[in-house]
Motif scaffolding. Structure first.
Motif, PDB file in Angstrom:
ATOM      1  N   ALA A  11      -5.824  68.899  52.909  1.00 15.96           N
ATOM      2  CA  ALA A  11      -6.347  70.256  53.108  1.00 15.96           C
ATOM      3  C   ALA A  11      -7.793  70.214  53.593  1.00 15.96           C
ATOM      4  N   ALA A  12      -8.593  69.352  53.006  1.00 19.43           N
ATOM      5  CA  ALA A  12      -9.991  69.223  53.438  1.00 19.43           C
ATOM      6  C   ALA A  12     -10.080  68.711  54.868  1.00 19.43           C
ATOM      7  N   ALA A  13      -9.246  67.727  55.203  1.00 24.53           N
ATOM      8  CA  ALA A  13      -9.263  67.176  56.560  1.00 24.53           C
ATOM      9  C   ALA A  13      -8.835  68.220  57.577  1.00 24.53           C
ATOM     10  N   ALA A  52      -9.764  67.158  44.533  1.00 25.44           N
ATOM     11  CA  ALA A  52      -9.237  66.021  45.297  1.00 25.44           C
ATOM     12  C   ALA A  52     -10.202  65.642  46.421  1.00 25.44           C
ATOM     13  N   ALA A  53     -10.920  66.627  46.921  1.00 32.02           N
ATOM     14  CA  ALA A  53     -11.872  66.378  48.007  1.00 32.02           C
ATOM     15  C   ALA A  53     -12.903  67.493  48.041  1.00 32.02           C
ATOM     16  N   LEU A  54     -14.033  67.173  48.618  1.00 34.08           N
ATOM     17  CA  LEU A  54     -15.151  68.113  48.730  1.00 34.08           C
ATOM     18  C   LEU A  54     -15.677  68.064  50.149  1.00 34.08           C
ATOM     19  N   LEU A  55     -15.973  69.229  50.702  1.00 38.60           N
ATOM     20  CA  LEU A  55     -16.672  69.317  51.983  1.00 38.60           C
ATOM     21  C   LEU A  55     -18.045  69.919  51.757  1.00 38.60           C
ATOM     22  N   LEU A  56     -19.040  69.292  52.363  1.00 40.06           N
ATOM     23  CA  LEU A  56     -20.414  69.781  52.335  1.00 40.06           C
ATOM     24  C   LEU A  56     -20.783  70.135  53.770  1.00 40.06           C
ATOM     25  N   VAL A 106     -17.300  79.496  58.303  1.00 40.01           N
ATOM     26  CA  VAL A 106     -16.975  78.292  57.520  1.00 40.01           C
ATOM     27  C   VAL A 106     -16.208  78.669  56.255  1.00 40.01           C
ATOM     28  N   GLU A 107     -16.675  79.707  55.566  1.00 41.38           N
ATOM     29  CA  GLU A 107     -15.989  80.155  54.354  1.00 41.38           C
ATOM     30  C   GLU A 107     -14.546  80.540  54.662  1.00 41.38           C
ATOM     31  N   GLU A 108     -14.351  81.297  55.744  1.00 43.61           N
ATOM     32  CA  GLU A 108     -13.009  81.733  56.119  1.00 43.61           C
ATOM     33  C   GLU A 108     -12.104  80.536  56.405  1.00 43.61           C
ATOM     34  N   ILE A 109     -12.626  79.575  57.179  1.00 43.30           N
ATOM     35  CA  ILE A 109     -11.820  78.406  57.554  1.00 43.30           C
ATOM     36  C   ILE A 109     -11.419  77.606  56.314  1.00 43.30           C
ATOM     37  N   CYS A 110     -12.365  77.404  55.411  1.00 41.19           N
ATOM     38  CA  CYS A 110     -12.062  76.629  54.205  1.00 41.19           C
ATOM     39  C   CYS A 110     -11.031  77.352  53.335  1.00 41.19           C
ATOM     40  N   GLN A 111     -11.164  78.640  53.227  1.00 43.24           N
ATOM     41  CA  GLN A 111     -10.211  79.406  52.414  1.00 43.24           C
ATOM     42  C   GLN A 111      -8.813  79.374  53.024  1.00 43.24           C
ATOM     43  N   VAL A 112      -8.721  79.525  54.321  1.00 37.47           N
ATOM     44  CA  VAL A 112      -7.426  79.473  54.995  1.00 37.47           C
ATOM     45  C   VAL A 112      -6.791  78.099  54.832  1.00 37.47           C
ATOM     46  N   ALA A 113      -7.625  77.050  54.813  1.00 40.44           N
ATOM     47  CA  ALA A 113      -7.118  75.682  54.652  1.00 40.44           C
ATOM     48  C   ALA A 113      -6.682  75.382  53.224  1.00 40.44           C
ATOM     49  N   GLY A 114      -6.998  76.301  52.290  1.00 40.80           N
ATOM     50  CA  GLY A 114      -6.539  76.116  50.915  1.00 40.80           C
ATOM     51  C   GLY A 114      -7.603  75.676  49.946  1.00 40.80           C
ATOM     52  N   ALA A 115      -8.877  75.949  50.241  1.00 38.94           N
ATOM     53  CA  ALA A 115      -9.957  75.554  49.331  1.00 38.94           C
ATOM     54  C   ALA A 115      -9.765  76.189  47.961  1.00 38.94           C
ATOM     55  N   SER A 116     -10.036  75.407  46.922  1.00 35.01           N
ATOM     56  CA  SER A 116      -9.963  75.921  45.558  1.00 35.01           C
ATOM     57  C   SER A 116     -11.163  76.788  45.238  1.00 35.01           C
ATOM     58  N   GLU A 117     -12.316  76.406  45.778  1.00 33.00           N
ATOM     59  CA  GLU A 117     -13.554  77.133  45.523  1.00 33.00           C
ATOM     60  C   GLU A 117     -14.483  76.950  46.701  1.00 33.00           C
TER      61      GLU A 117
END
Length: 470
Positions: A246-248, A287-291, A308-319
């Protein structure tokens, strides 16, 4: 005659003996020529701690370009190898000492001069990256290349390896900021390449040839580096994910939409390694973190953060958490920069530096996980994910029978996977000695032959960094 002397394992004649040390002491002040094994011990290894480090004939520490020239001429006349060395922070064994060779340490040559009108820094090779950054910052300017080791690595080493770092995704790597170089060739000749102009296409692109050559073509003794206006303060975003995939996938999506100034990745093992050394508030369960950082001026920065927030949320970010507080942002950067020292606490390591085109990052991370499981060894990954440059680090217990052999096999498999995915065995650390065996698989026989012909033309005696790269 020198040609009648026996050859060392590196193919260079063995030195005649102690008399050569007396010769060296006439070229430099005696206190800058070391031959005692105990004193030379600190100059045998780089940060890779490669097992193949030899014992040099001597360590010399010139303080001027003229002294470098004198030492190189002396070595060329006797066909004695020269291993150029910066701060010793390299991670590929490029400055490991060679038996019977001279280790040429440039740590005394530390001059830095900033020309604010020309927006350049004129530097000597022993100056630290952080020193150049600070000198530029005082005049409202910025030197972007940003290795994680920027506080301890030298500009000479950065030039020799074409170092990258955290901000490459937007600002590029070392070669993008090199306008001029002063290089001492293997016969002692000093050549000045380039200058202070931003655009200069006169003649062959020799400047680019020496950046990244890892000391195999000559000794870099000075550089003219391009500076840019200081960027706007960055907003920092941290996103945690339930899976590496998901992070990748978020990284790939980011690259399709905008150009952040920094996109860094840490997996669960790396997160916990950092937290074990120093509690920094990272989510141990992720499982992974993006900075991610965005430093566009004005309202554009806020707009980028929302994307960036939108993209991470769509990709399934937990927080997803964002801040414009520079101290908070620096705290998260410090956590990422401290990952390598933290991982070193977990055991012995073989340090990787493979890269792939960004769309193939998810496939590379999946291959690394498979290699880790197959060899039964942890391979934690931190990455300059925005440009596809990953650092999978193979961790093993040297006391466990067969562990080193398994680690070396995993190390080779990771490089092979990167090549198969259209990538590279090294994005920024260099080939050095530790990755030399894998280079032909990436370049192929024709490019290897061309590279060796160039090396032979510039260094016909083969004295420059013998045993490295080619």
């Amino acid at each position: 005659m020198t040609s009648e002397r026996p050859l060392s394992p590196d193919g260079l004649p063995e030195p005649d003996g102690a008399d050569v040390l007396a010769d060296l002491a006439q070229l430099l002040a005696p206190q800058f020529v070391m031959a005692d094994p105990d004193r030379m011990a600190a100059y045998r290894h780089d940060w890779s701690k490669g097992a193949g480090a030899g014992t040099p004939l001597a360590v010399v520490r010139p303080g001027t370009v003229e002294e470098v020239q004198a030492v190189v001429r002396w070595a060329a006349q006797r066909r004695i190898g020269i291993v150029p060395r910066g701060a010793g922070s390299g991670l590929s064994g490029g400055s490991l000492a060679v038996d019977g060779a001279i280790t040429l340490s440039l740590d005394r040559m530390t001059r830095v001069e900033i020309d604010p009108a020309m927006r350049v820094a004129v530097v000597e090779p022993g100056a630290l990256n952080i020193t150049v950054k600070q000198a530029a910052r005082e005049l409202g300017l910025h030197y972007p290349p940003d290795p994680s080791s920027y506080e301890i690595c030298s500009i000479g080493g950065n030039l020799a390896t074409n170092a990258g770092g955290l901000c490459c995704v937007k600002y590029g790597v070392t070669t993008d900021y090199v306008l001029g170089l002063d290089v001492v060739l293997p016969d002692g000749t000093l050549v000045k390449l380039g200058g202070s102009t931003i655009k200069d296409v006169a003649g062959l692109s020799l400047l680019k040839l020496f950046v990244g050559s890892e000391g195999t073509l000559g000794v870099i003794v000075g550089g003219t580096l391009r500076l840019i206006p200081a960027p706007s303060p960055a907003a920092t975003l941290v996103a945690t994910f339930p899976s590496v995939a998901a992070a990748a996938n978020a990284v790939v999506a980011l690259g399709n939409r905008l150009r952040p100034s920094l996109v860094e990745f840490m997996d669960n093992y790396s997160i916990n390694a950092v937290e074990d050394v120093r509690e920094m508030g990272l989510d141990r369960d992720a499982a992974a973190l993006l900075l991610v950082q965005c430093d566009s001026p004005g309202d554009a920065r806020a707009a980028e953060v929302l994307v960036v927030e939108e993209i991470c949320q769509v990709a399934g970010a937990s927080e997803v958490f964002s801040t414009t507080d520079p101290d908070e942002g620096e705290m998260f950067l410090a956590a990422r920069r401290s990952s390598l020292p933290a991982l070193e606490c977990k055991g012995s390591m073989l340090l990787e530096d493979v890269g792939v085109p960004v769309p193939r990052l998810p496939a590379l991370l999946a291959r690394i996980e498979e290699i880790s499981l197959r060899h039964g060894l942890p391979i934690p990954v931190v990455a300059h994910a925005g440009d596809g440059n990953t650092h999978p680090n193979v961790i093993y217990d040297p006391a466990e029978p067969g562990a080193l052999e398994r680690a070396e096999a995993a190390f080779a498999d990771v490089m092979a996977a990167a090549i198969e995915l259209g990538g590279t065995i090294t994005g920024e650390h260099g080939v050095g000695r530790l990755k030399k065996a894998a280079l032909p698989a990436q370049l192929g026989p024709d490019v290897m032959d061309l590279s060796r012909r160039i090396k032979a033309a510039i260094d016909p005696l083969g004295i420059m960094n013998p045993g490295a790269v080619l």
